[in-house]
Design a protein around this motif. Structure first.
Motif, short mmCIF file in Angstrom:
data_model
loop_
_atom_site.label_atom_id
_atom_site.label_comp_id
_atom_site.label_asym_id
_atom_site.label_seq_id
_atom_site.Cartn_x
_atom_site.Cartn_y
_atom_site.Cartn_z
N LYS A 94 0.81 -1.22 0.00
CA LYS A 94 0.00 0.00 0.00
C LYS A 94 0.84 1.27 0.00
CE LYS A 94 -3.90 -2.24 2.31
NZ LYS A 94 -4.70 -2.34 3.54
N SER A 95 1.83 1.34 0.90
CA SER A 95 2.56 2.60 1.05
C SER A 95 3.65 2.80 0.01
CB SER A 95 3.16 2.70 2.46
OG SER A 95 4.13 1.69 2.65
N VAL A 96 4.29 1.73 -0.43
CA VAL A 96 5.37 1.87 -1.40
C VAL A 96 4.88 1.66 -2.83
CG1 VAL A 96 7.64 1.01 -2.12
CG2 VAL A 96 7.09 1.19 0.32
N LEU A 97 4.12 0.59 -3.05
CA LEU A 97 3.66 0.28 -4.40
C LEU A 97 2.35 0.97 -4.76
CD1 LEU A 97 4.49 -3.54 -4.54
CD2 LEU A 97 5.92 -1.60 -5.21
N GLY A 98 1.66 1.52 -3.77
CA GLY A 98 0.42 2.24 -4.04
C GLY A 98 -0.72 1.35 -4.47
N PHE A 99 -0.70 0.08 -4.09
CA PHE A 99 -1.77 -0.83 -4.48
C PHE A 99 -3.05 -0.46 -3.76
CE2 PHE A 99 -4.09 -4.92 -4.11
CZ PHE A 99 -4.28 -5.16 -5.46
N GLN A 100 -4.15 -0.31 -4.51
CA GLN A 100 -5.41 0.12 -3.94
C GLN A 100 -6.51 -0.92 -4.02
OE1 GLN A 100 -6.28 3.82 -5.92
NE2 GLN A 100 -4.67 4.92 -4.81
N GLY A 101 -6.15 -2.14 -4.42
CA GLY A 101 -7.14 -3.20 -4.52
C GLY A 101 -7.43 -3.83 -3.16
N THR A 102 -8.22 -4.89 -3.18
CA THR A 102 -8.60 -5.59 -1.96
C THR A 102 -7.43 -6.42 -1.44
OG1 THR A 102 -10.88 -5.74 -2.70
CG2 THR A 102 -10.20 -7.26 -0.96
N VAL A 103 -7.06 -6.19 -0.18
CA VAL A 103 -5.97 -6.93 0.46
C VAL A 103 -6.52 -7.62 1.69
CG1 VAL A 103 -3.75 -6.75 1.66
CG2 VAL A 103 -4.18 -5.35 -0.38
N LEU A 104 -6.30 -8.93 1.78
CA LEU A 104 -6.68 -9.71 2.94
C LEU A 104 -5.43 -10.28 3.59
CD1 LEU A 104 -9.66 -11.72 1.38
CD2 LEU A 104 -9.77 -9.55 2.61
N LEU A 105 -5.43 -10.33 4.92
CA LEU A 105 -4.27 -10.82 5.64
C LEU A 105 -4.56 -12.16 6.28
CD1 LEU A 105 -2.99 -7.60 7.46
CD2 LEU A 105 -2.57 -8.37 5.12
N GLU A 106 -3.62 -13.08 6.15
CA GLU A 106 -3.62 -14.34 6.88
C GLU A 106 -2.34 -14.30 7.70
OE1 GLU A 106 -2.49 -17.42 8.55
OE2 GLU A 106 -1.39 -17.35 6.65
N ASP A 107 -2.46 -14.12 9.01
CA ASP A 107 -1.29 -13.80 9.82
C ASP A 107 -0.96 -14.82 10.91
OD1 ASP A 107 -3.38 -13.33 11.52
OD2 ASP A 107 -2.98 -11.19 11.77
N ARG A 108 -1.30 -16.10 10.67
CA ARG A 108 -1.01 -17.12 11.67
C ARG A 108 0.00 -18.17 11.21
NH1 ARG A 108 -5.94 -20.08 12.53
NH2 ARG A 108 -6.51 -19.37 10.46
N SER A 109 0.27 -18.23 9.94
CA SER A 109 1.07 -19.32 9.38
C SER A 109 2.55 -19.16 9.62
CB SER A 109 0.84 -19.42 7.87
OG SER A 109 -0.51 -19.63 7.59
N THR A 110 3.21 -20.29 9.87
CA THR A 110 4.67 -20.30 10.01
C THR A 110 5.33 -21.31 9.08
OG1 THR A 110 4.55 -21.87 11.85
CG2 THR A 110 4.59 -19.52 12.42
N THR A 111 4.53 -22.09 8.35
CA THR A 111 5.05 -23.05 7.36
C THR A 111 4.22 -22.93 6.09
OG1 THR A 111 3.57 -24.86 8.00
CG2 THR A 111 5.65 -24.66 9.22
#
Length: 199
Positions: free
Chosen positions: A99-116
């Motif tokens: 978002k801040s560097v590439l300026g992407f304005q589309g839909t972004v979803l986060l999956e923030d639990r995975s380690t493998t």
């Protein structure tokens, strides 16, 4: 003189081999479906620092360029990766970069639990429901491994896999022989059919 030309020839052969193998991996276990909403899954890489590292920055760029032209509104970019240090998760760091560097304005979803990689796929599956196409962006060998894992866990979703833009001729050219060697090692757990894209 002959020794120098022999070394140069071996170097060129290594570069060609690395290029060929990475290209091949990028085209295994993918189809050619078109139209409709899509998901682009970007897999995180170890990131203990406070900003996205070199590999994660490249993976985000590959993921964003994988969004089909004109389909930004119909595409969800899923950034997958848990915490590897005391700070933000890989997914959050990649989102900040997108978002801040590439300026992407589309839909972004986060999956923030995975380690493998297996967890990456397990945890993004609920976010893949209802799309017509799925792209997985990472280094080609790693993306192939993730596609094989999706095929093991949800063959119905794996049938929607299409190629991501994570391979481009000449990109990372000097590193590709090393990436190919590392890829051969990481893919040793896949079956021959998975490595070759057979049913």
């Amino acid at each position: 003189m002959r020794r120098r030309s022999g070394l140069a020839g071996a170097g060129v052969a290594a570069l060609v081999w690395g290029e060929w193998l990475n290209r091949r991996w990028s085209r295994v276990l993918v189809g050619d479906s078109s139209g409709g909403p899509e998901a682009v899954v970007v897999l995180g890489y170890r990131n203990p620092q406070a900003t996205a590292n070199l590999i994660n920055r490249w993976r985000v760029r590959a993921g964003i360029r994988s969004v089909a032209v004109g389909s930004t509104q119909d595409t969800r970019v899923i950034l997958s990766g848990g915490a590897t240090g005391m700070g933000a998760t890989e997914a959050q760091l990649m989102a900040d970069y997108a978002k801040s560097v590439l300026g992407f304005q589309g839909t972004v979803l986060l999956e923030d639990r995975s380690t493998t990689t297996w967890e990456n796929i397990t945890n993004v599956i609920p976010l893949l429901e209802g799309v017509d196409r799925i792209r997985i962006a990472s280094q080609p060998a790693h993306a192939l491994k993730a596609r094989a894992y999706l095929r093991r866990q949800r063959p119905d979703l794996a049938a929607k896999l299409v190629r991501a833009e994570d391979y481009r001729p000449g990109e990372w050219v000097l590193a590709k022989p090393l990436l190919a060697l590392y890829g051969l090692w990481t893919l040793r757990g896949l079956t021959s059919a998975e490595r070759k894209g057979r049913p």
